[in-house]
Design an enzyme around this catalytic site. Sequence first.
Site, mmCIF file in Angstrom:
data_model
loop_
_atom_site.group_PDB
_atom_site.id
_atom_site.type_symbol
_atom_site.label_atom_id
_atom_site.label_comp_id
_atom_site.label_asym_id
_atom_site.label_seq_id
_atom_site.Cartn_x
_atom_site.Cartn_y
_atom_site.Cartn_z
ATOM 1 N N GLU A 108 23.155 35.372 -101.528
ATOM 2 C CA GLU A 108 22.066 35.864 -102.383
ATOM 3 C C GLU A 108 21.212 36.902 -101.639
ATOM 4 O O GLU A 108 20.815 36.680 -100.497
ATOM 5 C CB GLU A 108 21.188 34.666 -102.791
ATOM 6 C CG GLU A 108 20.118 35.019 -103.823
ATOM 7 C CD GLU A 108 19.231 33.819 -104.169
ATOM 8 O OE1 GLU A 108 19.240 32.817 -103.416
ATOM 9 O OE2 GLU A 108 18.526 33.887 -105.193
ATOM 10 N N LYS A 141 19.924 35.861 -112.768
ATOM 11 C CA LYS A 141 19.550 34.474 -112.465
ATOM 12 C C LYS A 141 18.662 33.891 -113.564
ATOM 13 O O LYS A 141 17.616 34.452 -113.883
ATOM 14 C CB LYS A 141 18.826 34.460 -111.115
ATOM 15 C CG LYS A 141 18.488 33.088 -110.559
ATOM 16 C CD LYS A 141 17.928 33.249 -109.118
ATOM 17 C CE LYS A 141 17.600 31.935 -108.448
ATOM 18 N NZ LYS A 141 17.194 32.135 -107.026
ATOM 19 N N CYS A 151 21.878 30.478 -106.766
ATOM 20 C CA CYS A 151 20.980 29.578 -106.025
ATOM 21 C C CYS A 151 20.325 28.486 -106.887
ATOM 22 O O CYS A 151 20.984 27.507 -107.184
ATOM 23 C CB CYS A 151 19.941 30.393 -105.274
ATOM 24 S SG CYS A 151 19.232 29.476 -103.858
#
Lengths: 295, 295
Positions: free
Chosen positions: B45, B118, B155
Site C-alpha cells: 500500500e 479503498k 489494508c
Amino acid sequence: MNLAKFKVGLVQMSCETGLDENLHKALRLIGQAAQQGAEIVCLQELFRSQYFCQKQDTAAFDLAEPIPGPSTLALGEAARQHEVVVVGSLFERRDAGVYHNTAVVLDADGSLLGTYRKMHIPDDPLYFEKYYFTPGDQGYRCFDTRFGRIGVLVCWDQWYPEGARLTALQGAKLLVYPTAIGWHPAEKAQYGAAQHDAWRTIQRAHAIANGVYVAAVNRVGHEGPPAGGLEFWGGSFVSDPFGTILEEASHDREEIVVAECDLTHLETVRRNWPFLRDRRIDSYGPIVNRLIDPK
Amino acid sequence: MNLAKFKVGLVQMSCETGLDENLHKALRLIGQAAQQGAEIVCLQELFRSQYFCQKQDTAAFDLAEPIPGPSTLALGEAARQHEVVVVGSLFERRDAGVYHNTAVVLDADGSLLGTYRKMHIPDDPLYFEKYYFTPGDQGYRCFDTRFGRIGVLVCWDQWYPEGARLTALQGAKLLVYPTAIGWHPAEKAQYGAAQHDAWRTIQRAHAIANGVYVAAVNRVGHEGPPAGGLEFWGGSFVSDPFGTILEEASHDREEIVVAECDLTHLETVRRNWPFLRDRRIDSYGPIVNRLIDPK
C-alpha cells in the site's frame, strides 16, 4: 468502564446408542459445569443421539421430537436446578414432514427463551443433512439470558461470515456454535490437520470481525462402522474478541471447558480496532446474490 | 479437470524518504519477482512514500497524483517489459479536495485495466486516513488479467468479510490486499503477537469462506520519530483456498514472496467443502444495517 462478566461452559461428550443415556450424561455434565463455575452451559449439536445423518433412513425421523417437548423439559429443569442458562441442540419435529436442526435456549429459571433453526444445511458424504432438515425460516437470533445477550448458530453456519455478522449486529456478545464435525478416517492423515485448522480459523475470524466471544462445542469419539464412519474431532474452544483462544479441549476425550467472557475486555477490543464503526453499509446490498455476473 | 495455474509475487519493501527512490526500488523488485517466475506482481500500500498518515498535514496532499499519471506510466512500462501483471497502490488526486487511496491494475501488456478505490477507511492514532482519503465510490471490483481474474482490496478492507465476499462473488480467484500495518513500538511487547495473528487469521478466513487464494503484501521497517512512529510488520503471505499459508515473509526484511495459485486445487477445495452452494441469500438482506435493534 466496568462491565459484566460471565462464564461459559462447553460440554464435549461422546454419544452412546441410547437416547436416554445421552440425556442423562448431558444432565450430569451440566451439573458438573455449573459446579466448575459455568453460568451459560452449552451442549453439542444433536447431543441426544449418535449422528444419524451418516445415512438416509426414514426410521431416523422417529428420533425427532416437538419443541417444547421432553428434552426442553429436562434441560429446563436442569437449568432451574443449577441456575444456569442451557443451550441445547435438538432434532425438531415441527410437523409431519417438516423437521429442523434446532438450538434451544433455556434461561437460568428454566424457561424456554426461544429457538434457533439452523439456517445453512450441509449435504456431503456421511453428512446427509439436507435429507433430514429443512432450512431455518426464522433468520438469525439473539437471546437475552440472565447472564447476557447471546446468539446461537449451528455447525455448518460456522462457515458463513454473514450468519455471524447478522447475529452480532443484534447485540450478541457471545456466539455459540453447537457442532458435530469430524474426520473421515481415510482422509485424516492427509487432510485432518488442515481441516481442523480451517474450522478453528474461520470461527476465530468471526470473533475478530465482530468483536465478540465465540464458543464452539463439538462431539468426540468414533461413530459408525469401524472401517469407516466418522471420528468427531472434539476441540471445543472459546475465543476472545481478538481471536485469542482462551480454553480448548482435546480431540479425543469427554471434557468440560470453562472460560470467562469479560464485556470490559470486549469494549476495549472494539475501541482499539473499531471495525464496526467503518462498515460500508451503503455497499453491501449485492451480498444477497448467488454470484455477481460481469457487467 | 485441469485448470490454469499462475504465480503471484509479493514485493515487501521498506520505504525511503524520497518518492523517486521508492519508485526505482519497486521497479527493480518487480523485475526481480518476474525473474523468480511471478506472473502477477503486487506492491504494498502507498509504496511511493513513507506512510504520511501518521500525522495530519495539508502539505502531504502534494504527494498525490492523478490516475493515469506518472506512477501508472512507470508501472505499465515495467509490466510490459517483464510481461507481468502489476498491482500497485497510489495516493490518487481525483480533483481538488477529492483524494483516494487507490489500487491500480496494469495488465501484462502495460495497459491500465482499472482502479479500486479503498472502501473502508481507518482512523486511529498514527493512522489518520479519514483526513486524507475519501471512501471509494466504485464498490468492489474484479479484473480480468492475462493470467486470471483477480480482485484487489486495500489494508483496512482486510477486516471486513463483506468486502472479500463481494469481490469473490464476482469470480475473483485471488484477492490481493496491499497493506501498511505495523506495531506501535510501545504496544508491541504486550499486544504485538496477538495483533499480527488476528490480521493473518481474518485474511486466511476470507480464503476459507470464499474458496479463493488470498495475498497480503505489507511494508516493513520503522518510520517516524525514533521514540514513537510505527514499526511495519511485514509478514506478507499467500494463503490457499483452505487457509493454508503457502509462503510467508519475515517481519523485518525486504523480501519477495512467490507462490503458485492452482485453479484445479481451488476447484477441489470448493467441491469438497461447498460453502458457496449453501449460502442463504434470502436471509442476508439486513446486513446493510449499522446494527439491528431488538424488535
